[in-house]
Design a protein around this motif. Structure first.
Motif, PDB file in Angstrom:
ATOM      1  N   VAL A   1      20.975   2.685  41.582  1.00  0.00           N
ATOM      2  CA  VAL A   1      21.032   3.541  42.760  1.00  0.00           C
ATOM      3  C   VAL A   1      19.757   3.406  43.591  1.00  0.00           C
ATOM      4  N   GLU A   2      18.606   3.250  42.915  1.00  0.00           N
ATOM      5  CA  GLU A   2      17.329   3.110  43.613  1.00  0.00           C
ATOM      6  C   GLU A   2      16.571   1.902  43.077  1.00  0.00           C
ATOM      7  N   LEU A   3      16.112   1.052  44.004  1.00  0.00           N
ATOM      8  CA  LEU A   3      15.323  -0.124  43.652  1.00  0.00           C
ATOM      9  C   LEU A   3      14.074  -0.139  44.528  1.00  0.00           C
ATOM     10  N   HIS A   4      12.913   0.050  43.894  1.00  0.00           N
ATOM     11  CA  HIS A   4      11.636   0.157  44.598  1.00  0.00           C
ATOM     12  C   HIS A   4      10.729  -1.008  44.196  1.00  0.00           C
ATOM     13  N   LEU A   5      10.404  -1.878  45.157  1.00  0.00           N
ATOM     14  CA  LEU A   5       9.586  -3.066  44.894  1.00  0.00           C
ATOM     15  C   LEU A   5       8.461  -3.203  45.919  1.00  0.00           C
TER      16      LEU A   5
END
Length: 425
Positions: A140-144
């Motif tokens: 649901v959430e991908l933080h890079l």
């Protein structure tokens, strides 16, 4: 919250009946004990974020196969993310933010089929985004963000049908924005700012009917904005596409974006005039269009933006006068009026004196702006920056402004009388 210090005791490994372990928000330092691997009954959360742990992340964490929430963010680790984390088959959340982690993103994370939240921001990673980590379809959430990643955005991003947030700003990502993003119909926040992306803004953004935030600033995007699709994003609150090479005109129909609070299209190659319909976006708090090739006059309709705090139209080719209606903006909200380096003429409206929350007034570089400086400027008691240089304004700057050393100011000393000459530039 306790504030514990020192090293984490190795005796933690003796707590074999422990189900969850929270030791975050302390001041623990040193190597995290490898004995953590003995706690094979941990079945919920393991958090040791917000400490000062150093050394490497113990690979023994891979033995804790029942945990579903793992965070070791905000520490001073070195080395890589252990590949053994791929053994944590029940994991739904993994956070490794600002922990000095290096190396590549382990492809083993791709087997974590239950993973819904993955955050690897603010590390010193290398390599590209591995296609394998785009396999957990529950993500649901991908933080890079700010992770030193390079390469292109994999087209496999389209697999993540549940994705709501994708953030990868301040990397060195190249290539184009994949059209496969159009498959992500639940997307609410996307941030690709500060990369080296090329090509156009894809028309597939029209599929993002839930989109709240679109950040694309600081790339090398070109072409015109896909206005038909963009103006259909009725939930959009933030549109940031500054510092690119976008062309064409600013979209008509923007008034349809009734939730928009920030419109940032600065440092592009936009031409044409400012659509007066922007004045109908009553939620708009920030309008930043500086550094383009915009012509025409400043629409008087902007005075309807009662939530407006920042207006920057500098470094364009605007002409005409400063609308007196600007003085009708909300005096409690409006803080920054920046109109520098245009072709504005006429006088400085006395109505600006009503804007007593104004902190910046910059009309510099408008040579044809003339007449007396209105005495009403004396009412701008919160002013911190005053720039009148490069204009033909005359008269006296109120002493209360000029003699205040905390106010940054530049005026034309040959035209303007300055009671405190030390403040004159």
């Amino acid at each position: 919250t306790n504030i514990l210090e020192g090293t984490a005791p190795t005796e933690l490994g003796q707590l074999t009946e422990l189900r969850e372990l929270w030791i975050n928000f302390n001041r623990f330092s040193g190597q995290f004990p490898t004995e953590i691997g003995r706690l094979d009954r941990l079945s919920g959360t393991l958090r040791f974020d917000f400490n000062f742990f150093s050394g490497t992340i113990p690979s023994e964490i891979g033995k804790l196969t029942l945990i579903d929430d793992l965070s070791f963010s905000y520490n001073n680790f070195h080395g890589t993310i252990p590949t053994q984390i791929g053994l944590l088959s029940k994991l739904t959340s993994l956070s490794v933010i600002d922990s000095q982690i290096s190396g590549t993103i382990p492809t083993e994370l791709g087997v974590l089929s239950r993973l819904a939240y993955l955050a690897l921001d603010q590390n010193v990673l290398s390599g590209s985004i591995p296609t394998e980590i785009l396999s957990p379809t529950n993500l649901v959430e991908l933080h890079l963000g700010d992770a030193k990643l390079n390469g292109t955005i994999p087209t496999e991003i389209g697999r993540l049908q549940e994705l709501s947030i994708f953030r990868a700003p301040a990397n060195q990502l190249t290539g184009t924005i994949p059209s496969e993003f159009g498959l992500l119909r639940f997307l609410e926040h996307i941030d690709l700012g500060g990369n080296i992306l090329r090509g156009s803004v894809p028309t597939v953004i029209g599929n993002w009917r839930r989109l709240v935030e679109l950040r694309l600033s600081g790339n090398q995007l070109s072409g015109s904005l896909p206005c038909a699709q963009l103006t259909g994003l009725r939930t959009l609150r933030m549109l940031s596409a500054g510092s690119n090479a976008l062309t064409g005109t600013i979209c008509r129909g923007m008034e349809a974006l009734s939730s928009l609070t920030s419109l940032e299209l600065h440092m592009n190659h936009f031409t044409g005039s400012i659509p007066k319909e922007i004045g109908l976006i009553h939620s708009l708090a920030s309008l930043v269009l500086n550094g383009n090739r915009i012509t025409g006059s400043i629409p008087s309709e902007l005075h309807q933006l009662r939530a407006l705090a920042d207006l920057d139209l500098s470094r364009n080719s605007l002409n005409g006068t400063i609308p007196t209606e600007i003085g009708l903006l909300d005096s409690f909200q409006f803080e920054n009026l920046i109109l520098a380096n245009n072709n504005i003429s006429g006088t400085l409206p006395s109505e600006l004196g009503r804007l007593f929350s104004l902190e910046t007034l910059d009309v510099s570089g408008n040579y044809h702006l003339s007449g007396m400086i209105p005495t009403e400027v004396n009412g701008l008691v919160r002013l911190k920056r005053l720039f009148l240089n490069g204009t033909s304004l005359t008269g006296t700057v109120p002493m209360v402004l000029f003699c205040d050393s905390s106010i940054q100011k530049e005026v034309n000393c040959t035209r303007v009388d300055c009671p405190c000459c030390g403040g004159c530039s």
